[in-house]
Write an enzyme that holds these catalytic residues in place. Sequence first.
Site, PDB file in Angstrom:
ATOM      1  N   ASP A  95       0.915  -1.164   0.102  1.00 22.26           N
ATOM      2  CA  ASP A  95      -0.092   0.044  -0.009  1.00 22.26           C
ATOM      3  C   ASP A  95       1.074   1.149  -0.086  1.00 22.26           C
ATOM      4  O   ASP A  95       0.466   2.265   0.207  1.00 22.26           O
ATOM      5  CB  ASP A  95      -0.897   0.039   1.193  1.00 22.26           C
ATOM      6  CG  ASP A  95      -0.050  -0.133   2.550  1.00 22.26           C
ATOM      7  OD1 ASP A  95       1.133  -0.223   2.482  1.00 22.26           O
ATOM      8  OD2 ASP A  95      -0.733  -0.107   3.574  1.00 22.26           O
ATOM      9  N   HIS A 249      48.597  15.777  30.035  1.00 18.24           N
ATOM     10  CA  HIS A 249      49.069  16.858  30.676  1.00 18.24           C
ATOM     11  C   HIS A 249      50.030  16.641  31.712  1.00 18.24           C
ATOM     12  O   HIS A 249      50.731  15.336  31.841  1.00 18.24           O
ATOM     13  CB  HIS A 249      48.016  17.357  31.528  1.00 18.24           C
ATOM     14  CG  HIS A 249      47.217  16.350  32.532  1.00 18.24           C
ATOM     15  ND1 HIS A 249      46.357  15.557  32.169  1.00 18.24           N
ATOM     16  CD2 HIS A 249      47.863  15.765  33.634  1.00 18.24           C
ATOM     17  CE1 HIS A 249      46.122  14.628  32.809  1.00 18.24           C
ATOM     18  NE2 HIS A 249      46.766  14.696  34.033  1.00 18.24           N
ATOM     19  N   ASP A 334      46.564   6.881  30.422  1.00 14.64           N
ATOM     20  CA  ASP A 334      45.767   7.644  31.024  1.00 14.64           C
ATOM     21  C   ASP A 334      44.735   8.702  30.152  1.00 14.64           C
ATOM     22  O   ASP A 334      45.249   9.087  29.121  1.00 14.64           O
ATOM     23  CB  ASP A 334      46.325   8.569  32.261  1.00 14.64           C
ATOM     24  CG  ASP A 334      45.556   9.543  33.108  1.00 14.64           C
ATOM     25  OD1 ASP A 334      44.677   8.836  33.687  1.00 14.64           O
ATOM     26  OD2 ASP A 334      45.591  10.822  33.123  1.00 14.64           O
ATOM     27  N   GLU A 363      42.257   4.195  28.788  1.00 22.48           N
ATOM     28  CA  GLU A 363      41.443   4.419  29.950  1.00 22.48           C
ATOM     29  C   GLU A 363      40.280   5.099  29.186  1.00 22.48           C
ATOM     30  O   GLU A 363      39.932   6.496  28.698  1.00 22.48           O
ATOM     31  CB  GLU A 363      41.976   5.378  30.863  1.00 22.48           C
ATOM     32  CG  GLU A 363      40.870   5.850  32.104  1.00 22.48           C
ATOM     33  CD  GLU A 363      41.417   6.954  32.669  1.00 22.48           C
ATOM     34  OE1 GLU A 363      40.466   7.177  33.768  1.00 22.48           O
ATOM     35  OE2 GLU A 363      42.133   7.966  32.707  1.00 22.48           O
ATOM     36  N   ASP A 437      40.101   5.458  41.107  1.00 23.93           N
ATOM     37  CA  ASP A 437      39.314   6.650  40.749  1.00 23.93           C
ATOM     38  C   ASP A 437      37.716   6.212  41.230  1.00 23.93           C
ATOM     39  O   ASP A 437      36.669   7.080  40.952  1.00 23.93           O
ATOM     40  CB  ASP A 437      39.147   6.954  39.365  1.00 23.93           C
ATOM     41  CG  ASP A 437      40.337   7.658  38.887  1.00 23.93           C
ATOM     42  OD1 ASP A 437      40.783   8.262  39.545  1.00 23.93           O
ATOM     43  OD2 ASP A 437      40.828   7.235  37.665  1.00 23.93           O
TER      44      ASP A 437
END
Length: 613
Positions: A95, A249, A334, A363, A437
């Site tokens: 249809d 960092h 990390d 990670e 953590d």
Amino acid sequence: MLDTQTFDSRDPEFKQPYGAVPSGTPVRLTLRPPRSGGFSEAVLIAYFESRNEERQELAMTWQGMEGDRDRLTVELPTGDYVGLIWYSFRLTGLDGRLEELGPYQLTVYDSSEVVPSWFGQGVTYQIFPDRFRRTRVPDPTGMVGGRSVHTSWYEQPCYRPDANGEVRNRDFFGGDLKGVREKLPYLRGLGVDTIYFCPVFEAPENHRYGTADYEKIDPMLGSEEDFRELCQAAHALGMRIMLDGVFNHQGFVSRYFNGDGFYPEPGASQSKDSPYYPWYNFSHWPDQYDSWWGIYSLPAADESEPSYREYIFGGEQSIIRRWLRAGADGWRLDVADELPDDFVHGIHQAARETSPDAVIIGEVWEDGSNKIAYGVRRKHILGGHCDGLMNYPFRNNLIAYLLGGDAYCFMQAMEQLRENYPPFAFFSAMNFLGTHDTPRILTILGVGSDCRDHDKDWRAAYRMTPEQASLGRRRLKLGSLVLFAFPGSPMIYYGDEAGMEGFEDPFNRAPFPWGREDRELTDWYTALGKARGELAPLREGDLRWLRARGRVLAFLRTKEEQEVLAAVNAGDAPETLELPWPAVDCMTGTALEAGEQTLPPMTGWLLVKQKGR
């Protein structure tokens, strides 16, 4: 009308091969829409995301009827493509109406390189170096960071802000590499194959995630010679060493940034002529610069800077290569999703060139196959980047089950990973219940939450009641059984096997309780480690679910003719479970007959087939 009987991406009846596929593999897809739906045609729509979202439409071929359903098939070629393909189906009714199924994820990966299997097969033990074992009370005089040292090993870590409102993490307990070396027999007896160290390089904070000098072992931990001797001793016992690479960092107090002038050589904050000045992005030199999550003490590195790349992985004396040559066997990266993909690829390539057996673990806190970071779909596990990822989805879903959730939800979450991850990544995942953590797993399972509705002083002072400790211990036994039986490397966060408790950082980072261990838990973990080492299916076997409903979770690990059955009842009522063969429980020595058996409440089995039966 269109349901899993029409298409199920995890069922080989509808999709072959299963899950992620190597580049170049054609994928056969089948639809079985109900004849009552009155569909006249079906089209596969495929978006090749990393190929400028190229769109392909492929007509599906009618193959006949199966009962009251039509059967339509199509083959999707992948060619030399590597990346995600999002595919869906468009069905057109007689249809003229349109119905769609999807989208579904297809991961296409580069399989040109063999991923070393040692990490995923073995047991990993995470050590927070300052808190594991010390051989002396160190003198921090002259060390970077203005440190203090706790004289008592059992004092509480400092957590309150100083006069300037900062939590500086400059209180040390003096754990050292010689202390780890002393305890290598203990770790080997626990079944440990890989020691994963949180950062060991010189840094001002006790966690050492603000690196001050990548070329130097932190003097409170020891010397490079101590590190080399530790690696040699670990290797002699059949263990490997994985280092934590923090390359997004460095520390404000570092030889590179040198924010406090501790180092004699001018850093980026002293002089624009410093060789390290190009490593950072200053909006106003020297006091405004990009930093990790806006934390001034962690200036962010510019990973596109050629000299920084050369220093970390490009040069023959680069950091990645240097410490692998010193004895390390792999790196955990990390905040891997904050490193550019080509930077991670460079690390991976340097590691493999230096040591073909080296492993890179990233990670990532979510499903790493489809993670978007900084507006970019990441290539973490498409080949040539990370060999495996930290498996936070495993942790989160297993804890939810242990605290009252339905086992079906855990199974579905794990099946989504198994479908989305290349096999090398699924079997090289770092699985765990806790890390540095997260709150201590015993506390979470005993108390039932992280208690963030209370203030930090309350959480610092809180100790579980005997009832909470007992409940936490019983739940931890069940969770660790699943952990050690599941595909991927089971990782123990130091002291979890000794019954350590505590909420978030720094309460989850207390010194190891030597001489005060929970022997019941230590013996349990030792038995799990022994089983993991002796039973090949637990190290490398296939996974098949037997039951995942309500409070019962049961699955088989199979390798050739060997099978191991893990079953857990995390509820407070007995449950029945059909055993496929007569078995012996590795944890208790209890013999069980084949057929229907009663699994008591808060009980776990690790079953092997009885010999000769």
